[in-house]
Design an enzyme around this catalytic site. Structure first.
Site, PDB file in Angstrom:
ATOM      1  N   TYR A  71      -6.193  -1.744  12.543  1.00  0.00           N
ATOM      2  CA  TYR A  71      -4.730  -1.673  12.586  1.00  0.00           C
ATOM      3  C   TYR A  71      -4.263  -0.385  13.268  1.00  0.00           C
ATOM      4  CZ  TYR A  71       0.037  -2.243  10.677  1.00  0.00           C
ATOM      5  OH  TYR A  71       1.394  -2.397  10.519  1.00  0.00           O
ATOM      6  N   LYS A  74      -2.029  -0.212  16.744  1.00  0.00           N
ATOM      7  CA  LYS A  74      -0.705   0.400  16.684  1.00  0.00           C
ATOM      8  C   LYS A  74      -0.621   1.610  17.625  1.00  0.00           C
ATOM      9  CE  LYS A  74       1.351  -2.409  13.897  1.00  0.00           C
ATOM     10  NZ  LYS A  74       2.326  -3.375  14.480  1.00  0.00           N
TER      11      LYS A  74
END
Length: 251
Positions: free
Chosen positions: A152, A156
């Protein structure tokens, strides 16, 4: 009222995406709510249309080229050429690196990064033709690193680089690209995190609030306000930026 333009919000069925879709509709935008299953978009679409706005729901997997191309074509046919895109679709597959599987990694990369690429590539054709456009991609404070989120955090952070590159390439066509990096926002996705950590959602929120300078957790509407600005005519000279909506300094 702001001139009606057509916006697409991916992952718009709930949480931050739903809040953004409703906020853009309140600005006078026609909104296409895209989520994995069309049935999931019904509530968001109804909230917009009941308030007098125009909206449609579309089921699509943003990591699949054919789904993206079909969805954007449907938006153009039913609402008009889309010139606003909010890349919000996302999933979590959290785990420590030594436990993270290939599928955990690939799934997160596919939805967040590949999805933003495919959607932006499809929508920019309409933006360039119109000579106006807005792209907003949802990053996260996790881009700065977060335990148990190697996948993640990577996507991001990647979305920030992707955003800055879009700003450079599309600026000459009066298309801006910006990213929003939310901090701790009270959503169903965080319920999953609380469950994984084996704490109640309420205790999870209360504990987080103690670490945030403004002494509260964020709400989806906080992020929606940032998206409303970035997609407005007033933001025409703001591009390639990352705004941390986190209740305090993060980067």
């Amino acid at each position: 009222m702001t001139e009606e333009r057509v916006a697409i919000v991916t992952g718009g069925a709930r949480g931050i995406g739903a809040a953004i879709a409703k906020r853009l509709a309140a600005q006078g935008r026609a909104v296409a709510v895209i989520d994995l299953e069309e049935a999931a978009t019904v509530a968001t679409v109804a909230a917009i249309t009941d308030a007098g706005g125009r909206a449609i729901g579309i089921g699509a997997d943003v990591s699949r080229t054919e789904d993206v191309e079909a969805a954007v074509a449907t938006v153009a046919e039913r609402l008009g050429a889309p010139t606003i895109l909010v890349n919000n679709a996302g999933i979590l597959r959290d785990n420590l690196i030594f436990r993270m599987t290939d599928d955990d990694w690939d799934a997160v990369v596919a939805v967040h990064l590949r999805g933003a690429f495919l959607m932006s590539r499809a929508v920019q054709r309409h933006q360039v033709e119109a000579g106006w456009g807005r792209v907003v991609s949802l990053s996260s404070t996790s881009a700065l690193g977060n335990r148990g989120q190697a996948n993640y955090a990577a996507v991001k952070a990647g979305l920030q680089g992707f955003t800055k590159t879009l700003a450079i390439e599309l600026g000459r066509y009066h298309v801006t690209a910006n990213a929003i990096a939310p901090g701790f926002i009270a959503t169903d996705m965080l319920r999953q995190t609380a469950e994984r950590m084996k704490v109640s959602y309420e205790d999870f929120l209360a504990g987080a609030a103690k670490e945030i300078p403004v002494a509260r957790v964020g709400q989806p509407e906080d992020v929606a306000e940032a998206a409303a600005f970035f997609t407005s005519d007033a933001a025409s000279f703001v591009s390639g930026q990352v705004l941390y909506v986190a209740g305090g300094p993060k980067a």
